[in-house]
Design an enzyme around this catalytic site. Structure first.
Site, PDB file in Angstrom:
ATOM      1  N   TYR A 168     -20.648 -46.132 -51.352  1.00 21.17           N
ATOM      2  CA  TYR A 168     -20.507 -44.776 -51.900  1.00 21.17           C
ATOM      3  C   TYR A 168     -21.768 -44.347 -52.664  1.00 21.17           C
ATOM      4  O   TYR A 168     -22.102 -44.923 -53.701  1.00 21.17           O
ATOM      5  CB  TYR A 168     -19.291 -44.677 -52.831  1.00 21.17           C
ATOM      6  CG  TYR A 168     -17.973 -45.036 -52.178  1.00 21.17           C
ATOM      7  CD1 TYR A 168     -17.786 -44.933 -50.804  1.00 21.17           C
ATOM      8  CD2 TYR A 168     -16.903 -45.479 -52.947  1.00 21.17           C
ATOM      9  CE1 TYR A 168     -16.573 -45.269 -50.212  1.00 21.17           C
ATOM     10  CE2 TYR A 168     -15.680 -45.818 -52.361  1.00 21.17           C
ATOM     11  CZ  TYR A 168     -15.538 -45.709 -50.987  1.00 21.17           C
ATOM     12  OH  TYR A 168     -14.339 -46.047 -50.407  1.00 21.17           O
ATOM     13  N   PRO A 227      -4.882 -40.009 -50.252  1.00 19.14           N
ATOM     14  CA  PRO A 227      -3.509 -39.643 -50.633  1.00 19.14           C
ATOM     15  C   PRO A 227      -3.318 -38.127 -50.669  1.00 19.14           C
ATOM     16  O   PRO A 227      -2.206 -37.644 -50.455  1.00 19.14           O
ATOM     17  CB  PRO A 227      -3.360 -40.253 -52.033  1.00 19.14           C
ATOM     18  CG  PRO A 227      -4.749 -40.367 -52.563  1.00 19.14           C
ATOM     19  CD  PRO A 227      -5.601 -40.666 -51.364  1.00 19.14           C
ATOM     20  N   GLY A 277      -8.006 -33.142 -50.699  1.00 20.28           N
ATOM     21  CA  GLY A 277      -7.766 -31.834 -51.325  1.00 20.28           C
ATOM     22  C   GLY A 277      -6.828 -30.945 -50.527  1.00 20.28           C
ATOM     23  O   GLY A 277      -6.219 -30.025 -51.058  1.00 20.28           O
ATOM     24  N   LEU A 278      -6.682 -31.226 -49.223  1.00 18.56           N
ATOM     25  CA  LEU A 278      -5.816 -30.397 -48.362  1.00 18.56           C
ATOM     26  C   LEU A 278      -4.375 -30.403 -48.872  1.00 18.56           C
ATOM     27  O   LEU A 278      -3.694 -29.373 -48.861  1.00 18.56           O
ATOM     28  CB  LEU A 278      -5.865 -30.952 -46.937  1.00 18.56           C
ATOM     29  CG  LEU A 278      -5.444 -29.995 -45.847  1.00 18.56           C
ATOM     30  CD1 LEU A 278      -6.528 -28.946 -45.647  1.00 18.56           C
ATOM     31  CD2 LEU A 278      -5.221 -30.724 -44.528  1.00 18.56           C
ATOM     32  N   ALA A 333      -3.463 -30.658 -51.809  1.00 21.46           N
ATOM     33  CA  ALA A 333      -3.354 -30.025 -53.134  1.00 21.46           C
ATOM     34  C   ALA A 333      -3.179 -28.520 -52.936  1.00 21.46           C
ATOM     35  O   ALA A 333      -3.147 -27.756 -53.895  1.00 21.46           O
ATOM     36  CB  ALA A 333      -4.583 -30.321 -53.979  1.00 21.46           C
ATOM     37  N   GLY A 334      -3.094 -28.089 -51.666  1.00 21.16           N
ATOM     38  CA  GLY A 334      -2.879 -26.671 -51.357  1.00 21.16           C
ATOM     39  C   GLY A 334      -4.097 -25.811 -51.666  1.00 21.16           C
ATOM     40  O   GLY A 334      -3.984 -24.638 -51.986  1.00 21.16           O
TER      41      GLY A 334
HETATM   42  N1  LIG Z   1     -11.384 -47.895 -47.847  1.00 22.69           N
HETATM   43  C1  LIG Z   1     -11.899 -46.827 -47.316  1.00 22.69           C
HETATM   44  O1  LIG Z   1     -12.408 -46.848 -46.183  1.00 22.69           O
HETATM   45  C2  LIG Z   1     -11.892 -45.536 -48.103  1.00 22.69           C
HETATM   46  C3  LIG Z   1     -12.203 -44.325 -47.467  1.00 22.69           C
HETATM   47  C4  LIG Z   1     -12.174 -43.146 -48.235  1.00 22.69           C
HETATM   48  C5  LIG Z   1     -11.853 -43.203 -49.584  1.00 22.69           C
HETATM   49  N2  LIG Z   1     -11.575 -44.401 -50.184  1.00 22.69           N
HETATM   50  C6  LIG Z   1     -11.198 -44.476 -51.629  1.00 22.69           C
HETATM   51  O2  LIG Z   1     -10.220 -43.493 -51.869  1.00 22.69           O
HETATM   52  C7  LIG Z   1     -10.607 -42.673 -52.976  1.00 22.69           C
HETATM   53  C8  LIG Z   1     -10.011 -41.306 -52.818  1.00 22.69           C
HETATM   54  O3  LIG Z   1     -10.819 -40.518 -51.947  1.00 22.69           O
HETATM   55  P1  LIG Z   1     -10.308 -39.755 -50.693  1.00 22.69           P
HETATM   56  O4  LIG Z   1     -11.460 -39.429 -49.831  1.00 22.69           O
HETATM   57  O5  LIG Z   1      -9.248 -40.569 -50.130  1.00 22.69           O
HETATM   58  O6  LIG Z   1      -9.732 -38.377 -51.250  1.00 22.69           O
HETATM   59  P2  LIG Z   1      -8.326 -37.889 -51.883  1.00 22.69           P
HETATM   60  O7  LIG Z   1      -7.987 -38.764 -53.037  1.00 22.69           O
HETATM   61  O8  LIG Z   1      -7.324 -37.672 -50.822  1.00 22.69           O
HETATM   62  O9  LIG Z   1      -8.791 -36.459 -52.404  1.00 22.69           O
HETATM   63  C9  LIG Z   1      -9.655 -36.344 -53.494  1.00 22.69           C
HETATM   64  C10 LIG Z   1     -10.120 -34.902 -53.656  1.00 22.69           C
HETATM   65  O10 LIG Z   1      -9.001 -34.046 -53.772  1.00 22.69           O
HETATM   66  C11 LIG Z   1      -9.259 -33.037 -54.720  1.00 22.69           C
HETATM   67  N3  LIG Z   1      -8.261 -33.155 -55.788  1.00 22.69           N
HETATM   68  C12 LIG Z   1      -7.847 -34.258 -56.447  1.00 22.69           C
HETATM   69  N4  LIG Z   1      -6.875 -33.959 -57.316  1.00 22.69           N
HETATM   70  C13 LIG Z   1      -6.662 -32.641 -57.214  1.00 22.69           C
HETATM   71  C14 LIG Z   1      -5.770 -31.724 -57.864  1.00 22.69           C
HETATM   72  N5  LIG Z   1      -4.886 -32.125 -58.753  1.00 22.69           N
HETATM   73  N6  LIG Z   1      -5.839 -30.421 -57.523  1.00 22.69           N
HETATM   74  C15 LIG Z   1      -6.715 -30.000 -56.579  1.00 22.69           C
HETATM   75  N7  LIG Z   1      -7.574 -30.802 -55.940  1.00 22.69           N
HETATM   76  C16 LIG Z   1      -7.535 -32.112 -56.249  1.00 22.69           C
HETATM   77  C17 LIG Z   1     -10.680 -33.236 -55.226  1.00 22.69           C
HETATM   78  O11 LIG Z   1     -11.539 -32.417 -54.431  1.00 22.69           O
HETATM   79  P3  LIG Z   1     -12.884 -31.732 -55.041  1.00 22.69           P
HETATM   80  O12 LIG Z   1     -13.853 -32.844 -55.208  1.00 22.69           O
HETATM   81  O13 LIG Z   1     -13.273 -30.754 -53.999  1.00 22.69           O
HETATM   82  O14 LIG Z   1     -12.499 -31.113 -56.349  1.00 22.69           O
HETATM   83  C18 LIG Z   1     -10.919 -34.707 -54.943  1.00 22.69           C
HETATM   84  O15 LIG Z   1     -12.269 -35.000 -54.768  1.00 22.69           O
HETATM   85  C19 LIG Z   1     -12.135 -42.753 -52.996  1.00 22.69           C
HETATM   86  O16 LIG Z   1     -12.671 -42.452 -54.255  1.00 22.69           O
HETATM   87  C20 LIG Z   1     -12.344 -44.190 -52.609  1.00 22.69           C
HETATM   88  O17 LIG Z   1     -12.220 -45.021 -53.753  1.00 22.69           O
HETATM   89  C21 LIG Z   1     -11.561 -45.548 -49.448  1.00 22.69           C
END
Ligand SMILES: NC(=O)c1ccc[n+]([C@@H]2O[C@H](COP(=O)([O-])OP(=O)(O)OC[C@H]3O[C@@H](n4cnc5c(N)ncnc54)[C@H](OP(=O)(O)O)[C@@H]3O)[C@@H](O)[C@H]2O)c1
Length: 331
Positions: A58, A196, A200-201, A203-204
């Site tokens: 990252y 999860p 952001g999708l 989160a609407g």
């Molecule tokens: N093992 C793997 O291959 C892998 C792959 C991907 C991710 N990960 C891990 O998973 C973690 C989570 O990342 P993810 O890519 O999976 O994304 P995610 O948790 O599904 O979404 C995170 C994004 O959602 C938005 N968000 C979060 N809370 C919100 C709220 N209450 N209201 C509105 N928007 C909200 C933010 O977007 P904005 O930034 O636009 O504000 C945030 O950056 C990463 O940090 C990483 O540690 C692991």
């Protein structure tokens, strides 16, 4: 905040974890600052989150650096999970990667060291031996894997062990329910769930496909004609948007914010240990914390399963969110 064991005798972790990719990779997530990262980490600790997930990949190490700085003296009170990249999984490569991660994180041990993706160029046995020797030296406490499908899990457990598998899963992408989650349960591996909120999708945030940032519309839900996709499939954009509308309406009807509803559903699924949520600032962390305590109950879960069944059925059993069945990396 609720807590669960990750793996049989592994680590006691909060049902919500902090995803640190978002604090240190501005090329993907947009401009950030150490001050925002510090505040986000502080809010997570205040809310009872004890697991912080990052990876050497990252921001080319910047996420590990930002997390280490933000934790500072509180490091012994939390659990740090990081990951070794596939290019460092060649024989004798893991040690150097682990030592570099330790340095960037500013710590002398990693609580959970995960193989980021299953590698095909090094036998699992050779990789496991390297991880095991790091564990015996105390540089890492536990071994985890990430993005392992049921076959890879079977192969891994035939030569070694792991307390967890980190996988992509959410209410709009339920393919891991067919084989990956049952395999995790079979091998008694806990699960850390990424995506999860589907970045952001869930989160609407966006009302139409065109509003979604390009990098975040590359999964199999979207048409293979969209820039950056690699699955070559038709996608199911209309069904995705209809499902999101139905979820929003239900969230409104029962008076729970949509992201909280999606997180509650996720941590209630059999085999799920903790949802790794990405957040770039304290406000986002605080908004998501409610899901750490809220139990939706069986009737709401059953209704949500019904609402998302057509999408689950349409996306099929391939647990790779980005690649076609033929090229699936989760085998
Ligand atoms: N093992 C793997 O291959 C892998 C792959 C991907 C991710 N990960 C891990 O998973 C973690 C989570 O990342 P993810 O890519 O999976 O994304 P995610 O948790 O599904 O979404 C995170 C994004 O959602 C938005 N968000 C979060 N809370 C919100 C709220 N209450 N209201 C509105 N928007 C909200 C933010 O977007 P904005 O930034 O636009 O504000 C945030 O950056 C990463 O940090 C990483 O540690 C692991």
């Amino acid at each position: 905040m609720r807590y669960r064991m990750l793996g049989q005798n592994g680590l006691k972790v909060s049902v919500l974890s902090f995803g640190a990719w978002q604090i240190g990779d501005p090329n993907y997530w947009g401009p950030d600052s150490q001050a925002n990262a510090n505040a986000a980490v502080q809010s997570a600790i205040d809310g009872g989150i004890n697991l912080f997930d990052t990876a050497e990949m990252y921001g080319e190490g910047e996420s590990e650096r930002a997390l280490g700085k933000a934790l500072g003296k509180r490091r012994p009170a939390v659990l740090i999970a990081t990951k070794v990249s596939p290019e460092h999984c060649e024989p004798m490569g893991v040690r150097g990667a682990c030592e570099a991660s330790l340095q960037r994180l500013g710590t002398d041990y990693i609580d959970l060291y995960q193989v980021h993706w299953p590698v095909r160029h090094t036998p699992f046995e050779v990789l496991y031996e390297q991880l095991d020797s790091l564990r015996q030296e105390g540089k890492i406490r536990e071994i985890g894997v990430s993005n392992f499908g049921s076959g890879d899990l079977a192969n891994w457990f035939s030569v070694g062990s792991a307390i967890s598998n980190q996988i992509g899963y959410n209410i709009a992408f339920r393919a891991p329910e067919y084989a990956v989650l049952p395999a995790c349960r079979k091998f008694r591996a806990g699960t850390l769930i990424y995506m999860p909120l589907m970045q952001g999708l869930l989160a609407g945030r966006w009302k139409s496909i065109d509003e979604i940032p390009r990098a975040r519309r590359r999964t199999r839900h979207f048409s293979g004609r969209r820039e950056g996709t690699r699955h070559g499939e038709r996608g199911c954009e209309s069904l995705l948007m209809e499902t999101l509308t139905a979820l929003s309406q239900y969230a409104q009807a029962i008076g729970i914010p949509l992201p909280t509803l999606c997180l509650c559903w996720l941590v209630a699924q059999p085999g799920v240990t903790s949802a790794v949520i990405g957040a770039r600032n304290a406000a986002q962390v605080r908004r998501n914390l409610q899901a750490g305590d809220l139990d939706l109950g069986p009737a709401a879960i059953a209704h949500l399963n019904e609402l998302t069944w057509p999408l689950k059925s349409r996306l099929g059993t391939n647990a790779d969110m980005w690649e076609s069945t033929a090229n699936s990396r989760l085998r």
